[in-house]
Design a protein around this motif. Structure first.
Motif, PDB file in Angstrom:
ATOM      1  N   ARG A 138       0.819  -1.280  -0.106  1.00 61.07           N
ATOM      2  CA  ARG A 138      -0.083  -0.127   0.154  1.00 61.07           C
ATOM      3  C   ARG A 138       0.928   1.135  -0.018  1.00 61.07           C
ATOM      4  O   ARG A 138       0.563   2.216  -0.656  1.00 61.07           O
ATOM      5  CB  ARG A 138      -0.790  -0.150   1.105  1.00 61.07           C
ATOM      6  N   LEU A 139       1.925   1.293   0.840  1.00 57.52           N
ATOM      7  CA  LEU A 139       2.888   2.249   0.952  1.00 57.52           C
ATOM      8  C   LEU A 139       3.494   2.615  -0.322  1.00 57.52           C
ATOM      9  O   LEU A 139       3.487   3.622  -0.734  1.00 57.52           O
ATOM     10  CB  LEU A 139       3.879   1.918   2.030  1.00 57.52           C
ATOM     11  N   SER A 140       3.970   1.687  -0.976  1.00 62.89           N
ATOM     12  CA  SER A 140       4.866   2.046  -2.168  1.00 62.89           C
ATOM     13  C   SER A 140       3.977   2.402  -3.282  1.00 62.89           C
ATOM     14  O   SER A 140       4.245   3.337  -4.144  1.00 62.89           O
ATOM     15  CB  SER A 140       5.524   0.762  -2.635  1.00 62.89           C
ATOM     16  N   GLN A 141       2.498   1.796  -3.295  1.00 57.06           N
ATOM     17  CA  GLN A 141       1.844   1.974  -4.499  1.00 57.06           C
ATOM     18  C   GLN A 141       1.440   3.833  -4.294  1.00 57.06           C
ATOM     19  O   GLN A 141       1.263   4.388  -5.311  1.00 57.06           O
ATOM     20  CB  GLN A 141       0.496   1.343  -4.262  1.00 57.06           C
ATOM     21  N   ALA A 142       0.967   4.104  -3.114  1.00 55.40           N
ATOM     22  CA  ALA A 142       0.868   5.630  -2.721  1.00 55.40           C
ATOM     23  C   ALA A 142       1.967   6.326  -3.079  1.00 55.40           C
ATOM     24  O   ALA A 142       1.771   7.357  -3.758  1.00 55.40           O
ATOM     25  CB  ALA A 142       0.628   5.600  -1.196  1.00 55.40           C
ATOM     26  N   ALA A 143       3.211   6.063  -2.788  1.00 58.27           N
ATOM     27  CA  ALA A 143       4.379   6.884  -3.019  1.00 58.27           C
ATOM     28  C   ALA A 143       4.461   6.906  -4.404  1.00 58.27           C
ATOM     29  O   ALA A 143       4.955   8.077  -4.953  1.00 58.27           O
ATOM     30  CB  ALA A 143       5.714   6.072  -2.345  1.00 58.27           C
ATOM     31  N   ILE A 144       4.386   5.784  -5.290  1.00 57.98           N
ATOM     32  CA  ILE A 144       4.600   5.965  -6.664  1.00 57.98           C
ATOM     33  C   ILE A 144       3.450   6.855  -7.382  1.00 57.98           C
ATOM     34  O   ILE A 144       3.746   7.470  -8.229  1.00 57.98           O
ATOM     35  CB  ILE A 144       4.533   4.469  -7.276  1.00 57.98           C
ATOM     36  N   ARG A 145       2.346   6.618  -6.966  1.00 60.38           N
ATOM     37  CA  ARG A 145       1.091   7.548  -7.364  1.00 60.38           C
ATOM     38  C   ARG A 145       1.353   8.971  -7.064  1.00 60.38           C
ATOM     39  O   ARG A 145       1.293   9.821  -8.007  1.00 60.38           O
ATOM     40  CB  ARG A 145      -0.096   7.119  -6.577  1.00 60.38           C
ATOM     41  N   GLN A 146       1.941   9.136  -6.281  1.00 61.49           N
ATOM     42  CA  GLN A 146       2.336  10.605  -5.730  1.00 61.49           C
ATOM     43  C   GLN A 146       3.501  11.059  -6.525  1.00 61.49           C
ATOM     44  O   GLN A 146       3.384  12.185  -7.082  1.00 61.49           O
ATOM     45  CB  GLN A 146       2.582  10.746  -4.336  1.00 61.49           C
ATOM     46  N   GLU A 147       4.486  10.151  -6.935  1.00 58.89           N
ATOM     47  CA  GLU A 147       5.551  10.794  -7.602  1.00 58.89           C
ATOM     48  C   GLU A 147       5.201  10.869  -9.067  1.00 58.89           C
ATOM     49  O   GLU A 147       5.382  11.722  -9.940  1.00 58.89           O
ATOM     50  CB  GLU A 147       6.859   9.865  -7.801  1.00 58.89           C
ATOM     51  N   LEU A 148       4.032  10.004  -9.693  1.00 60.04           N
ATOM     52  CA  LEU A 148       3.570  10.050 -10.869  1.00 60.04           C
ATOM     53  C   LEU A 148       2.943  11.302 -11.269  1.00 60.04           C
ATOM     54  O   LEU A 148       3.018  12.059 -12.489  1.00 60.04           O
ATOM     55  CB  LEU A 148       2.709   8.994 -11.333  1.00 60.04           C
ATOM     56  N   SER A 149       2.328  11.893 -10.106  1.00 59.86           N
ATOM     57  CA  SER A 149       1.510  12.957 -10.497  1.00 59.86           C
ATOM     58  C   SER A 149       2.388  14.518  -9.989  1.00 59.86           C
ATOM     59  O   SER A 149       1.678  15.580  -9.953  1.00 59.86           O
ATOM     60  CB  SER A 149       0.289  13.259  -9.554  1.00 59.86           C
ATOM     61  N   SER A 150       3.822  14.234  -9.444  1.00 60.78           N
ATOM     62  CA  SER A 150       4.355  15.457  -9.189  1.00 60.78           C
ATOM     63  C   SER A 150       4.714  16.223 -10.144  1.00 60.78           C
ATOM     64  O   SER A 150       4.737  15.687 -11.604  1.00 60.78           O
ATOM     65  CB  SER A 150       5.863  15.015  -8.385  1.00 60.78           C
ATOM     66  N   ASP A 151       5.284  17.588 -10.186  1.00 61.05           N
ATOM     67  CA  ASP A 151       5.298  18.418 -11.279  1.00 61.05           C
ATOM     68  C   ASP A 151       6.447  17.910 -12.046  1.00 61.05           C
ATOM     69  O   ASP A 151       6.570  18.094 -13.333  1.00 61.05           O
ATOM     70  CB  ASP A 151       5.710  19.680 -10.823  1.00 61.05           C
ATOM     71  N   HIS A 152       7.820  17.417 -11.557  1.00 63.25           N
ATOM     72  CA  HIS A 152       8.705  17.240 -12.315  1.00 63.25           C
ATOM     73  C   HIS A 152       8.547  15.843 -13.375  1.00 63.25           C
ATOM     74  O   HIS A 152       8.967  15.813 -14.199  1.00 63.25           O
ATOM     75  CB  HIS A 152      10.043  16.990 -11.374  1.00 63.25           C
ATOM     76  N   VAL A 153       7.815  14.970 -12.630  1.00 62.22           N
ATOM     77  CA  VAL A 153       7.347  13.780 -13.493  1.00 62.22           C
ATOM     78  C   VAL A 153       6.501  14.278 -14.842  1.00 62.22           C
ATOM     79  O   VAL A 153       6.547  14.024 -15.959  1.00 62.22           O
ATOM     80  CB  VAL A 153       6.722  12.795 -12.800  1.00 62.22           C
TER      81      VAL A 153
END
Lengths: 289, 340
Positions: B220-235
């Motif tokens: 759950r944790l890594s899924q959330a972290a990856i989703r967050q990174e995917l939606s971040s500005d630099h990505v």
């Protein structure tokens, strides 16, 4: 495990920024419904039990569900339904006491630490770190070694072990509040620190406290049930969900898994409902702040 | 609520120290953490030692527990615990012994506790290590997959993970026994097996039971972290610049998501230590945990003290090591902050 989960949830939470409505939502209300039902069973169920949960009848061992025994019987011919209903009391009372005591103590300690600051804050942080170094289950086992098996020693030990979990969260939230202009305004007006902490800071962070107390309830339930499972918690013949999974082990090996399965299901359903509700409450307290 | 909060340090004063002259800062930082570790270990040892005096009755009656013992044995017990010495001396002697691996003598077995522990160490170690590997491999794999491929499957996997987090280790262990040992007969029900591959085979179900809830948590944790990174500005920027998705995922998403996830995953693994007690009891693995429970029941207090101390010490040391690694490896974490 508890504080860990809280830290992990923070990561998960930031990802959920888009869902900032403050409503509990379908899953939240489902969880509330399930919990209300479980609490009702614990409150009135034992009064309605027509069968004595401790009545042994060896000739009726491992019976299938029937009209006489709604969910069948265990190895000693005791009525499973009556035992599960009765066991809900011990299964829920223990965690409730743990959460109540640790939340009150943790919150008071954290509020005092934030208000006084300085060395008092430093010492309280250190003490909480030290307590945090003891896994709750281990402290509970140590307590049962000292004071004898049973729920009392275990609940007392877990209440202490859970203080840092609540205390750390309250401390960081109260620290944020303390630096807001409204606190400064109150101080300028000469309002006493205790009053500011209790009447102004505490209400503003109460949502967060309730949310984390809810999550702690799930962990306390798992810890206490585990302790009863290994035979150091609730003692026979008192029915308890965790202890029933333990006694049901012998049934599993003989092909009668009902006792262990029913008790396990009740534990999992309760903890799942508590976790979902806790998550929704955490989101809500963030949305509202 | 950034990655810094995931570190056990509870107050952070962001005072960025230039990484260039970091040699000194690193040394100071490590020294601070090691000092914190020693302080916590000290407090833990006080609690474990002092618990003897918290018990009802005086220490001697508590240790003997009404067992009829020969005067010789009682003299020996008194000598072992130095019960006639002042309290602080008793503590220092006990601590000195523990530091040399001398945990006293078991009241039940009448053997050195250290020797009793040595024979039981292997299965506990194997259990925790295997569970840790499962948590990392399965938890991260499931989480990364679900995070990178949003949709129905990902949502269902996360729903299952949420439900799994509500399954206590002993329930997981009991259900695994029912399904894979009793019904399917793929794995043995009890016992640790003989050393070597057989021991690993015997440990599959116990490790799985111990790991299950943590696998779900890390997923759950890594899924959330990856989703967050995917939606971040630099990505988003990288995507709009038309960079290859695989490159973005490897370079920007996984890298940034890894640190907080690995820290919490590491701390979860430290948490497995306490859970192993219950799992060992289910599968009768004959390790520390089972020994601890039987010693509590038989009121063999020197053994209880020793095992508690070993567990707490490994828990504290693991936590500190993970915290240190995390702080030293992540360039975003400033070492200049005052640790508290």
């Amino acid at each position: 495990m508890t504080a860990l989960a809280a830290e992990g949830r923070m990561v998960a939470r930031t990802a959920r920024r888009m869902r900032r409505t403050g409503a509990l939502g379908l899953s939240g209300w489902t969880a509330v419904g399930a919990l209300v039902l479980i609490v009702l069973i614990a409150a009135v169920g034992p009064l309605l039990n027509s069968v004595d949960p401790n009545a042994v009848s060896l000739s009726e061992a491992y019976q299938n569900p029937s009209a006489a025994h709604l969910l069948g019987t265990d190895a000693n011919g005791r009525d499973l339904f009556a035992r599960l209903v009765d066991g809900s009391r011990t299964a829920l009372t223990g965690p409730f006491l743990v959460v109540l005591v640790s939340t009150i103590l943790g919150t008071s300690l954290a509020l005092a630490a934030v208000w006084f600051g300085g060395w008092f804050d430093q010492v309280s942080v250190r003490v909480m770190d030290a307590v945090f170094a003891f896994p709750g289950l281990l402290l509970a086992i140590l307590a049962t070694a000292l004071f004898g098996s049973g729920l009392t020693a275990a609940v007392a030990a877990l209440s202490i072990a859970y203080i840092p979990y609540i205390g750390r969260i309250v401390r960081s939230a109260a620290l944020r509040e303390r630096n807001l202009p409204y606190v400064a305004a109150l101080r300028v007006q000469g309002v006493h620190g205790v009053l500011i902490s209790l009447k102004h800071i505490l209400p503003n962070i109460s949502g967060l406290i309730v949310a984390n107390a809810t999550l702690a309830f799930g962990f306390a339930l798992m810890d206490l049930a585990g302790l009863s499972f290994i035979g150091l918690g609730v003692q026979a013949p008192t029915p308890d969900w965790g202890a029933m999974v333990g006694t049901g082990m012998s049934g599993i090996l003989q092909g009668f898994p009902d006792e262990a399965l029913f008790a396990s299901a009740l534990i999992v359903i309760t903890v799942a409902a508590v976790n979902v509700l806790g998550d929704r409450l955490t989101e809500r307290s963030e949305a509202l702040s | 609520m950034s990655a810094q909060d995931a570190a056990p340090a509870s107050t952070t004063t962001p005072k960025p120290a230039p990484r260039g002259e970091s040699g000194k800062a690193v040394a100071k930082f490590v020294a601070q953490r090691v000092a914190g570790l020693l302080a916590t270990l000290f407090v833990a040892s006080l609690v474990v030692f002092g618990s003897l005096y918290l018990a009802p009755g005086n220490p001697l009656t508590f240790l003997t527990h009404g067992r009829s013992m020969t005067p010789d044995a009682i003299t020996q017990l008194k000598a072992q615990y130095h019960l006639d010495d002042p309290l602080w001396m008793q503590y220092l002697r006990w601590l000195g012994g523990v530091l040399h691996g001398d945990f006293g003598t078991s009241i039940i077995y009448n053997q050195p506790v250290g020797a009793l522990l040595e024979t039981r160490m292997q299965s506990t170690l194997l259990l925790v290590v295997m569970a840790a590997v499962m948590v990392l491999v399965f938890g991260l794999a499931i989480g990364v997959f679900a995070g990178l491929k949003p949709g129905f499957l990902s949502r269902s996997v996360m729903a299952v993970a949420t439900a799994t987090m509500a399954v206590p280790t002993f329930v997981a262990a009991v259900i695994l026994i029912l399904v894979f040992a009793v019904n399917l007969g793929w794995f043995p029900v009890f016992g640790a097996g003989s050393p070597g591959l057989d021991a690993v085979y015997h440990m599959v179900l116990p490790a799985l039971g111990l790991a299950l809830a943590s696998v779900a948590f890390v997923a759950r944790l890594s899924q959330a972290a990856i989703r967050q990174e995917l939606s971040s500005d630099h990505v988003q920027t990288a995507i709009s610049r038309g960079l290859a998705r695989r490159f973005i995922v490897r370079r920007h998403v996984i890298r940034n998501a890894a640190m907080p996830v690995l820290t919490v995953a590491g701390l979860t693994i430290a948490g497995l230590i306490a859970g192993s007690v219950v799992v060992e009891q289910v599968f009768q693995l004959g390790g520390f945990g089972q020994f601890l429970v039987s010693s509590v029941q038989q009121k063999d207090f020197p053994v209880v003290q020793a095992i508690c101390m070993v567990y707490v010490a490994s828990f504290i040391v693991l936590n500190t090591v993970i915290d240190l690694l995390y702080s030293l490896l992540d360039p975003r974490v400033s070492l200049g902050r005052t640790a508290s």
